[in-house]
Write a protein that holds these residues in place. Structure first.
Motif, PDB file in Angstrom:
ATOM      1  N   UNK A 164     -10.204 -11.275   5.007  1.00 27.47           N
ATOM      2  CA  UNK A 164     -10.939 -10.611   6.089  1.00 27.47           C
ATOM      3  C   UNK A 164     -12.030 -11.545   6.588  1.00 27.47           C
ATOM      4  N   UNK A 165     -11.966 -11.861   7.869  1.00 28.81           N
ATOM      5  CA  UNK A 165     -12.962 -12.748   8.477  1.00 28.81           C
ATOM      6  C   UNK A 165     -14.217 -11.957   8.835  1.00 28.81           C
ATOM      7  N   UNK A 166     -14.002 -10.805   9.456  1.00 25.43           N
ATOM      8  CA  UNK A 166     -15.139  -9.973   9.843  1.00 25.43           C
ATOM      9  C   UNK A 166     -14.671  -8.541  10.028  1.00 25.43           C
ATOM     10  N   UNK A 167     -15.596  -7.581   9.933  1.00 28.80           N
ATOM     11  CA  UNK A 167     -15.288  -6.204  10.247  1.00 28.80           C
ATOM     12  C   UNK A 167     -14.749  -5.399   9.082  1.00 28.80           C
ATOM     13  N   UNK A 168     -14.025  -4.327   9.404  1.00 29.28           N
ATOM     14  CA  UNK A 168     -13.476  -3.385   8.436  1.00 29.28           C
ATOM     15  C   UNK A 168     -11.995  -3.218   8.718  1.00 29.28           C
ATOM     16  N   UNK A 169     -11.157  -3.536   7.742  1.00 34.13           N
ATOM     17  CA  UNK A 169      -9.706  -3.433   7.927  1.00 34.13           C
ATOM     18  C   UNK A 169      -9.295  -1.970   7.987  1.00 34.13           C
ATOM     19  N   UNK A 170      -8.388  -1.628   8.936  1.00 27.26           N
ATOM     20  CA  UNK A 170      -8.092  -0.218   9.207  1.00 27.26           C
ATOM     21  C   UNK A 170      -7.400   0.514   8.056  1.00 27.26           C
ATOM     22  N   UNK A 171      -6.744  -0.214   7.149  1.00 30.11           N
ATOM     23  CA  UNK A 171      -6.050   0.454   6.041  1.00 30.11           C
ATOM     24  C   UNK A 171      -6.865   0.479   4.760  1.00 30.11           C
ATOM     25  N   UNK A 172      -7.997  -0.209   4.736  1.00 24.63           N
ATOM     26  CA  UNK A 172      -8.856  -0.243   3.548  1.00 24.63           C
ATOM     27  C   UNK A 172     -10.304  -0.247   4.023  1.00 24.63           C
ATOM     28  N   UNK A 173     -10.837   0.928   4.228  1.00 24.20           N
ATOM     29  CA  UNK A 173     -12.179   1.017   4.797  1.00 24.20           C
ATOM     30  C   UNK A 173     -13.272   0.824   3.758  1.00 24.20           C
ATOM     31  N   UNK A 174     -12.913   0.816   2.483  1.00 24.98           N
ATOM     32  CA  UNK A 174     -13.882   0.587   1.420  1.00 24.98           C
ATOM     33  C   UNK A 174     -13.370  -0.522   0.501  1.00 24.98           C
ATOM     34  N   UNK A 175     -14.246  -1.437   0.134  1.00 27.76           N
ATOM     35  CA  UNK A 175     -13.915  -2.388  -0.917  1.00 27.76           C
ATOM     36  C   UNK A 175     -13.285  -3.685  -0.493  1.00 27.76           C
ATOM     37  N   UNK A 176     -12.571  -3.692   0.645  1.00 25.56           N
ATOM     38  CA  UNK A 176     -11.974  -4.930   1.142  1.00 25.56           C
ATOM     39  C   UNK A 176     -12.960  -5.534   2.127  1.00 25.56           C
ATOM     40  N   UNK A 177     -13.631  -6.623   1.715  1.00 27.27           N
ATOM     41  CA  UNK A 177     -14.809  -7.104   2.436  1.00 27.27           C
ATOM     42  C   UNK A 177     -14.613  -8.516   2.960  1.00 27.27           C
ATOM     43  N   UNK A 178     -15.327  -8.879   4.044  1.00 27.87           N
ATOM     44  CA  UNK A 178     -15.255 -10.245   4.549  1.00 27.87           C
ATOM     45  C   UNK A 178     -15.616 -11.257   3.460  1.00 27.87           C
ATOM     46  N   UNK A 179     -14.799 -12.306   3.362  1.00 23.14           N
ATOM     47  CA  UNK A 179     -15.020 -13.318   2.343  1.00 23.14           C
ATOM     48  C   UNK A 179     -14.324 -13.035   1.038  1.00 23.14           C
ATOM     49  N   UNK A 180     -13.686 -11.864   0.925  1.00 20.08           N
ATOM     50  CA  UNK A 180     -12.884 -11.537  -0.245  1.00 20.08           C
ATOM     51  C   UNK A 180     -11.409 -11.679   0.064  1.00 20.08           C
ATOM     52  N   UNK A 181     -10.563 -11.064  -0.758  1.00 19.29           N
ATOM     53  CA  UNK A 181      -9.133 -11.166  -0.531  1.00 19.29           C
ATOM     54  C   UNK A 181      -8.367 -10.174  -1.364  1.00 19.29           C
ATOM     55  N   UNK A 182      -7.077 -10.092  -1.106  1.00 19.45           N
ATOM     56  CA  UNK A 182      -6.203  -9.248  -1.914  1.00 19.45           C
ATOM     57  C   UNK A 182      -4.840  -9.915  -2.017  1.00 19.45           C
ATOM     58  N   UNK A 183      -4.115  -9.586  -3.075  1.00 18.30           N
ATOM     59  CA  UNK A 183      -2.765 -10.097  -3.276  1.00 18.30           C
ATOM     60  C   UNK A 183      -1.863  -8.955  -3.686  1.00 18.30           C
ATOM     61  N   UNK A 184      -0.848  -8.703  -2.871  1.00 14.00           N
ATOM     62  CA  UNK A 184       0.189  -7.729  -3.204  1.00 14.00           C
ATOM     63  C   UNK A 184       1.471  -8.529  -3.404  1.00 14.00           C
ATOM     64  N   UNK A 185       1.882  -8.608  -4.651  1.00 12.70           N
ATOM     65  CA  UNK A 185       2.985  -9.490  -5.009  1.00 12.70           C
ATOM     66  C   UNK A 185       4.324  -8.872  -4.636  1.00 12.70           C
ATOM     67  N   UNK A 186       5.351  -9.690  -4.778  1.00 13.12           N
ATOM     68  CA  UNK A 186       6.688  -9.306  -4.385  1.00 13.12           C
ATOM     69  C   UNK A 186       7.105  -7.987  -5.035  1.00 13.12           C
ATOM     70  N   UNK A 187       7.452  -7.005  -4.207  1.00 14.22           N
ATOM     71  CA  UNK A 187       7.927  -5.681  -4.602  1.00 14.22           C
ATOM     72  C   UNK A 187       6.866  -4.812  -5.290  1.00 14.22           C
ATOM     73  N   UNK A 188       5.617  -5.236  -5.279  1.00 15.49           N
ATOM     74  CA  UNK A 188       4.526  -4.390  -5.771  1.00 15.49           C
ATOM     75  C   UNK A 188       4.106  -3.453  -4.643  1.00 15.49           C
ATOM     76  N   UNK A 189       4.115  -2.132  -4.853  1.00 14.93           N
ATOM     77  CA  UNK A 189       3.814  -1.200  -3.765  1.00 14.93           C
ATOM     78  C   UNK A 189       2.350  -1.273  -3.338  1.00 14.93           C
ATOM     79  N   UNK A 190       2.129  -1.048  -2.055  1.00 20.26           N
ATOM     80  CA  UNK A 190       0.775  -1.018  -1.530  1.00 20.26           C
ATOM     81  C   UNK A 190       0.773  -0.284  -0.192  1.00 20.26           C
ATOM     82  N   UNK A 191      -0.404  -0.040   0.318  1.00 26.18           N
ATOM     83  CA  UNK A 191      -0.547   0.690   1.571  1.00 26.18           C
ATOM     84  C   UNK A 191      -1.944   1.256   1.701  1.00 26.18           C
ATOM     85  N   UNK A 192      -2.146   2.178   2.647  1.00 26.62           N
ATOM     86  CA  UNK A 192      -3.489   2.701   2.916  1.00 26.62           C
ATOM     87  C   UNK A 192      -4.075   3.426   1.713  1.00 26.62           C
TER      88      UNK A 192
END
Length: 445
Positions: A346-374
């Motif tokens: 995330x470069x700036x702002x608030x991602x529409x599927x994760x309004x809490x906890x996913x912050x600019x300068x951080x990151x996330x990894x959803x690996x192959x076939x690992x479920x994820x979503x809003x």
């Protein structure tokens, strides 16, 4: 000796992706009619920089001819940089969990951290020696490279600034790259990164083919990232007879060599192998106007293809500001499992599927076939929303490095950086059972 350069501004650019450019910082510095005359204008040296095999089809061939004050071979032998270790993707047990990192730390005020010291690997796959694979890095720096230049023998860097402007001097000219812009520095091109203060961002490194624009197919001739909006620097040089250190990343290990002059002494060049930058605000979004979702591939800015048609070693995908107008549709990203690996930043702002906890300068990894979503609050809100046309992601810029390879973590990202969020999984725990055996469709359905 004081620096000397052309009378052109070092921050002029030429538009167009993959064009054959011709640029000179002194008049008539480019030879006419041939690439390597017996004596070059201004008594320069001719040097070819090849980004593809000599015999690659013309449509894929990439190379540039550089006309420089000294050839790049003029340096002492390379020696391994102390502490530089090749990433071992088998060093840790695999981890299939949904992972999220809080914003990565910036250097403390009393530490001087430049690009070489501040680049940290998060995850990756493949092998630099086999020229197939990728690495995902983050950088957190506060100091400019001083009398030091670097080049990557292993692959291309796609750089995504999140905080702070980068001024990147390359052999072929100077790039100024701000947050919400990206740049690509290809294999072998020497560069030096300068900053005005604390700076942070993300880097996607690919070992095989180069990044290119995705095919548009039924979209037609226009849309997504248009070639004319990519910018390549004009020729610019300096004449400095001062000690320089040249850092080579070779087979995943850093090596250093010494030379007594600047590497940025290219007076003129022509070709189609050159660094470039792109402003993400110029991306022309293609989106749904009736119902349901198009696949997120419609947001691809650049792709690095594999040898299998339609399958990428890596895609660079963005989720820019846009309109959402679908009827009868759950508008946020749907829940899914994917045959690709997805690292998001995330470069700036608030991602529409994760309004809490996913912050600019951080990151996330959803690996192959690992479920994820809003997360649960996003699901509840979108399920009850009035589906009128609305703006999505204003003031936000999220992106994704997506790969067909299964990515492994480094010890730094999983254990040492202390930014991995152990509570990430909890964002889905509020998703309750809504099943109603007696449900009946509404009259309008």
């Amino acid at each position: 000796m004081a620096a000397a350069s052309s009378n052109k501004s070092p921050l002029k650019y030429m538009p167009g992706f993959g064009n054959h450019f011709a640029t000179e910082a002194l008049p008539n510095a480019l030879p006419v009619g041939q690439n390597s005359p017996q004596v070059c204008p201004y008594n320069l040296y001719a040097e070819q920089l090849s980004g593809t095999a000599f015999t690659a089809p013309r449509v894929h061939n990439q190379r540039s001819w550089l006309y420089r004050i000294r050839p790049s071979v003029c340096h002492t032998p390379f020696e391994a940089v102390e502490g530089s270790v090749r990433n071992n993707w088998d060093a840790l047990p695999p981890n299939p969990n949904q992972l999220r990192w809080k914003p990565f730390d910036l250097p403390s005020n009393d530490a001087k951290v430049d690009w070489v010291k501040g680049l940290r690997t998060v995850c990756g796959a493949g092998d630099e020696r086999a020229r197939h694979g990728l690495s995902v890095h983050v950088y957190a720096i506060n100091t400019s490279m001083d009398h030091t230049a670097m080049y990557n023998s292993d692959g291309d860097y796609l750089i995504v600034p999140q905080l702070g402007k980068l001024t990147i001097t390359t052999e072929l000219g100077i790039l100024e790259v701000n947050p919400n812009e990206i740049c690509v520095i290809q294999r072998g091109i020497r560069f030096s990164v300068a900053v005005d203060g604390p700076s942070r961002g993300y880097v996607l490194e690919v070992f095989g083919q180069h990044f290119r624009l995705p095919d548009l197919g039924p979209i037609g001739a226009n849309g997504l990232a248009n070639p004319r909006d990519f910018e390549t620097p004009v020729a610019w040089f300096e004449e400095r007879d001062e000690p320089f250190t040249i850092i080579s990343k070779y087979q995943g290990v850093l090596f250093a060599a010494k030379q007594d002059h600047t590497p940025f002494d290219v007076v003129a060049w022509h070709g189609n192998y050159a660094p470039y930058k792109y402003n993400l605000a110029h991306f022309m979004v293609i989106n749904c106007t009736a119902f349901d979702h198009a696949d997120p591939s419609i947001f691809t800015v650049l792709t690095c293809p594999s040898n299998e048609p339609g399958v990428a070693v890596a895609d660079f995908v963005i989720f820019p500001p846009r309109w959402a107008v679908q009827d009868h549709t759950f508008r946020p990203p749907y829940y899914h499992r994917n045959c690709m690996s997805e690292f998001m930043g995330l470069i700036t702002g608030v991602y529409e599927a994760k309004e809490e906890g996913f912050l600019p300068g951080g990151g996330s990894l959803h690996s192959m076939m690992t479920p994820h979503g809003p997360d649960a609050p996003t699901f509840d809100g979108a399920s009850k929303a009035n589906l009128k046309p609305v703006r999505v992601a204003d003031g936000t810029q999220a992106f994704m490095f997506e790969s067909s390879l299964s990515l492994a973590l480094t010890e730094w990202s999983e254990k040492l950086c202390n930014k991995l969020d152990p509570h990430y999984y909890e964002c889905w725990q509020g998703l309750k059972k809504n099943f109603d055996r007696n449900w009946k469709p509404a009259a309008s359905q």
